[in-house]
Scaffold this motif. Structure first.
Motif, short mmCIF file in Angstrom:
data_model
loop_
_atom_site.label_atom_id
_atom_site.label_comp_id
_atom_site.label_asym_id
_atom_site.label_seq_id
_atom_site.Cartn_x
_atom_site.Cartn_y
_atom_site.Cartn_z
N ILE A 171 0.82 -1.21 0.00
CA ILE A 171 0.00 0.00 0.00
C ILE A 171 0.85 1.26 0.00
CG2 ILE A 171 -1.77 1.25 1.29
CD1 ILE A 171 -2.77 -1.47 2.26
N GLN A 172 1.90 1.30 0.79
CA GLN A 172 2.70 2.51 0.92
C GLN A 172 3.36 2.94 -0.40
OE1 GLN A 172 5.81 2.27 3.79
NE2 GLN A 172 5.96 4.46 4.01
N PRO A 173 4.00 2.05 -1.18
CA PRO A 173 4.56 2.50 -2.46
C PRO A 173 3.51 3.02 -3.43
CG PRO A 173 5.52 0.41 -1.83
CD PRO A 173 4.41 0.68 -0.88
N LYS A 174 2.31 2.46 -3.38
CA LYS A 174 1.25 2.95 -4.27
C LYS A 174 0.81 4.35 -3.85
CE LYS A 174 -0.61 -1.40 -5.86
NZ LYS A 174 -1.80 -2.19 -6.13
N LEU A 175 0.75 4.59 -2.55
CA LEU A 175 0.36 5.93 -2.09
C LEU A 175 1.44 6.96 -2.35
CD1 LEU A 175 -1.39 5.15 1.31
CD2 LEU A 175 -2.43 5.86 -0.83
N LEU A 176 2.70 6.57 -2.21
CA LEU A 176 3.78 7.51 -2.44
C LEU A 176 3.98 7.83 -3.91
CD1 LEU A 176 6.42 6.26 0.15
CD2 LEU A 176 4.99 8.30 0.27
N ALA A 177 3.49 6.97 -4.79
CA ALA A 177 3.63 7.21 -6.22
C ALA A 177 2.63 8.24 -6.74
CB ALA A 177 3.46 5.90 -6.99
N LEU A 178 1.59 8.50 -5.97
CA LEU A 178 0.59 9.47 -6.41
C LEU A 178 1.17 10.88 -6.36
CD1 LEU A 178 -2.52 8.11 -4.53
CD2 LEU A 178 -1.99 7.86 -6.94
N THR A 179 0.84 11.67 -7.34
CA THR A 179 1.29 13.05 -7.35
C THR A 179 0.19 13.93 -6.77
OG1 THR A 179 0.45 13.34 -9.58
CG2 THR A 179 2.76 12.73 -9.36
N PRO A 180 0.54 14.91 -5.99
CA PRO A 180 -0.50 15.79 -5.43
C PRO A 180 -1.10 16.68 -6.52
CG PRO A 180 1.68 16.55 -4.80
CD PRO A 180 1.87 15.24 -5.50
N THR A 181 -2.36 16.96 -6.39
CA THR A 181 -3.03 17.77 -7.41
C THR A 181 -2.70 19.26 -7.24
OG1 THR A 181 -4.97 17.85 -6.01
CG2 THR A 181 -4.91 16.15 -7.69
N ASN A 182 -2.52 19.71 -6.03
CA ASN A 182 -2.21 21.11 -5.78
C ASN A 182 -0.78 21.21 -5.28
OD1 ASN A 182 -4.80 21.92 -6.43
ND2 ASN A 182 -5.51 21.62 -4.35
#
Length: 55
Positions: free
Chosen positions: A24-35
Motif C-alpha cells: 500500500i505505501q509505495p502505491k500511495l507515495l507514487a501518487l502526485t499531489p493535485t495542488n
C-alpha cells in the motif's frame, strides 16, 4: 485471559504492517499531489489598528 495471548494477534499485526509497507505505501507515495505548492510571494495586507472609543 485470552486477551493476553499474543499468539494470533501478533501475527495479524505483523502481516498487516508488512502488507502496508510493501504494497500500500509505495502505491500511495507514487501518487502526485493535485495542488503542488508554488513559489508565489505572499501579499501582505496593511491593517489599520482598532480605535477604541474610550482612549
Amino acid at each position: 485471559m485470552p486477551q493476553l495471548n499474543p499468539n494470533p494477534w501478533f501475527f495479524i499485526m505483523l502481516m498487516s504492517w508488512v502488507t502496508f509497507s510493501l504494497i500500500i505505501q509505495p502505491k500511495l507515495l507514487a501518487l502526485t499531489p493535485t495542488n503542488s505548492p508554488s513559489n508565489k510571494t505572499s501579499m501582505t495586507t496593511k491593517t489599520t489598528p482598532w480605535i477604541w472609543p474610550w482612549t
